[in-house]
Each structure stands twice: as C-alpha cells, then as structure tokens.
Scaffold this motif. Sequence first.
Motif, PDB file in Angstrom:
ATOM      1  N   LYS A   1      42.242  37.616  37.597  1.00 58.55           N
ATOM      2  CA  LYS A   1      43.342  36.691  37.391  1.00 58.55           C
ATOM      3  C   LYS A   1      44.568  37.209  38.137  1.00 58.55           C
ATOM      4  O   LYS A   1      44.814  38.419  38.167  1.00 58.55           O
ATOM      5  N   VAL A   2      45.329  36.321  38.744  1.00 58.78           N
ATOM      6  CA  VAL A   2      46.584  36.687  39.394  1.00 58.78           C
ATOM      7  C   VAL A   2      47.688  36.430  38.378  1.00 58.78           C
ATOM      8  O   VAL A   2      47.981  35.278  38.036  1.00 58.78           O
ATOM      9  N   LEU A   3      48.296  37.516  37.853  1.00 55.77           N
ATOM     10  CA  LEU A   3      49.340  37.369  36.848  1.00 55.77           C
ATOM     11  C   LEU A   3      50.652  36.918  37.478  1.00 55.77           C
ATOM     12  O   LEU A   3      51.333  36.045  36.960  1.00 55.77           O
ATOM     13  N   ARG A   4      51.041  37.555  38.567  1.00 56.95           N
ATOM     14  CA  ARG A   4      52.194  37.182  39.391  1.00 56.95           C
ATOM     15  C   ARG A   4      51.969  37.848  40.735  1.00 56.95           C
ATOM     16  O   ARG A   4      51.082  38.702  40.854  1.00 56.95           O
ATOM     17  N   PRO A   5      52.703  37.505  41.759  1.00 54.20           N
ATOM     18  CA  PRO A   5      52.446  38.117  43.074  1.00 54.20           C
ATOM     19  C   PRO A   5      52.525  39.651  43.011  1.00 54.20           C
ATOM     20  O   PRO A   5      53.513  40.219  42.581  1.00 54.20           O
ATOM     21  N   GLY A   6      51.432  40.293  43.381  1.00 54.30           N
ATOM     22  CA  GLY A   6      51.364  41.757  43.368  1.00 54.30           C
ATOM     23  C   GLY A   6      50.820  42.337  42.076  1.00 54.30           C
ATOM     24  O   GLY A   6      50.627  43.542  41.969  1.00 54.30           O
ATOM     25  N   THR A   7      50.570  41.503  41.061  1.00 52.33           N
ATOM     26  CA  THR A   7      50.041  41.975  39.779  1.00 52.33           C
ATOM     27  C   THR A   7      48.770  41.194  39.462  1.00 52.33           C
ATOM     28  O   THR A   7      48.782  39.960  39.439  1.00 52.33           O
ATOM     29  N   TYR A   8      47.699  41.961  39.192  1.00 50.51           N
ATOM     30  CA  TYR A   8      46.394  41.328  39.018  1.00 50.51           C
ATOM     31  C   TYR A   8      45.690  41.878  37.799  1.00 50.51           C
ATOM     32  O   TYR A   8      45.889  43.027  37.403  1.00 50.51           O
ATOM     33  N   LYS A   9      44.855  41.061  37.205  1.00 48.85           N
ATOM     34  CA  LYS A   9      43.960  41.496  36.142  1.00 48.85           C
ATOM     35  C   LYS A   9      42.622  41.731  36.816  1.00 48.85           C
ATOM     36  O   LYS A   9      42.105  40.848  37.517  1.00 48.85           O
ATOM     37  N   LEU A  10      42.056  42.940  36.634  1.00 51.03           N
ATOM     38  CA  LEU A  10      40.809  43.295  37.299  1.00 51.03           C
ATOM     39  C   LEU A  10      39.662  43.351  36.306  1.00 51.03           C
ATOM     40  O   LEU A  10      39.859  43.613  35.117  1.00 51.03           O
ATOM     41  N   LYS A  11      38.472  43.124  36.827  1.00 52.99           N
ATOM     42  CA  LYS A  11      37.261  43.288  36.014  1.00 52.99           C
ATOM     43  C   LYS A  11      36.206  43.957  36.877  1.00 52.99           C
ATOM     44  O   LYS A  11      36.264  43.913  38.109  1.00 52.99           O
ATOM     45  N   THR A  12      35.262  44.596  36.224  1.00 52.32           N
ATOM     46  CA  THR A  12      34.173  45.237  36.957  1.00 52.32           C
ATOM     47  C   THR A  12      33.171  44.167  37.373  1.00 52.32           C
ATOM     48  O   THR A  12      33.276  43.002  36.983  1.00 52.32           O
ATOM     49  N   ILE A  13      32.205  44.586  38.149  1.00 49.84           N
ATOM     50  CA  ILE A  13      31.184  43.636  38.599  1.00 49.84           C
ATOM     51  C   ILE A  13      30.346  43.154  37.408  1.00 49.84           C
ATOM     52  O   ILE A  13      29.820  42.063  37.421  1.00 49.84           O
ATOM     53  N   ASP A  14      30.317  43.954  36.321  1.00 53.94           N
ATOM     54  CA  ASP A  14      29.581  43.578  35.109  1.00 53.94           C
ATOM     55  C   ASP A  14      30.423  42.664  34.210  1.00 53.94           C
ATOM     56  O   ASP A  14      30.069  42.456  33.041  1.00 53.94           O
TER      57      ASP A  14
END
Length: 121
Positions: A101-114
């Motif tokens: 998810k893109v929270l705001r420009p330059g800030t992201y929510k990451l998840k693993t491939i799983d």
Amino acid sequence: MVYGSEAILPTDLDYGAPRVRAYDEHGAKASLEDAMDQLDEACDVALLRSAKYQQALRRYHNHWVRDRAFNVGDLVLCLIQSNKNHHKLSPPWEGLYVVAKVLRPGTYKLKTIDNKVFINA
C-alpha cells in the motif's frame, strides 16, 4: 580580574596612580556598551553564516538525492536499520518485499512474498 573589573590597590587610590587619574567613568561605560554592541553584532554575523552554511549543505545534499516512486506490487529491498548481530561484510539490504500500500509519497506498507505484512521492529 575580579568579576569583570580590575582590582585596584588602596595605595594606588591614596597616592593617585596614573591609571586611577586616567580613569573616566563615563568613558568606561560607553566603552562597555560599545563592546556589548560589537558582541551582539558578532553573534548575529555568526548566526547568519551558520544559516548560509546549512542552506548550502542542504542544497548540495538534495542535489544528489533522486526521488523514486513505487507502485503497489513492486518488488523492493529494505535497508537494514540496525547493525546488531551483523558484521562489516553483511549485506546492507534485507529481504524481497512487495509494496502492499502507498501511504503517502515516499511511505509504503510492505509485505513479504507470503503475504505477511512487514513490521519494522
């Protein structure tokens, strides 16, 4: 010097030493005020130089920074923030993460491939 003033011996006062005769109270106060004004001016000049240096440093740093925008689904690596339990030859990047998810420009929510949400601890 005693708390910002010079000590004068009582005999100098009694016999009128040259430095006692040459002392002018009004001139000394004016000289002190001038010195205080010069000190304030020197502080202002130092503050302006510091601000100018900070601006130049910020401009130089921003010149080399490249903006990158990621979209949902992009694969990214994450910089390791803590060097605990790492030696100098360890890679500085970890994992392979997907931008969830893109929270705001330059800030992201990451998840693993799983599909496990990455928590930066």
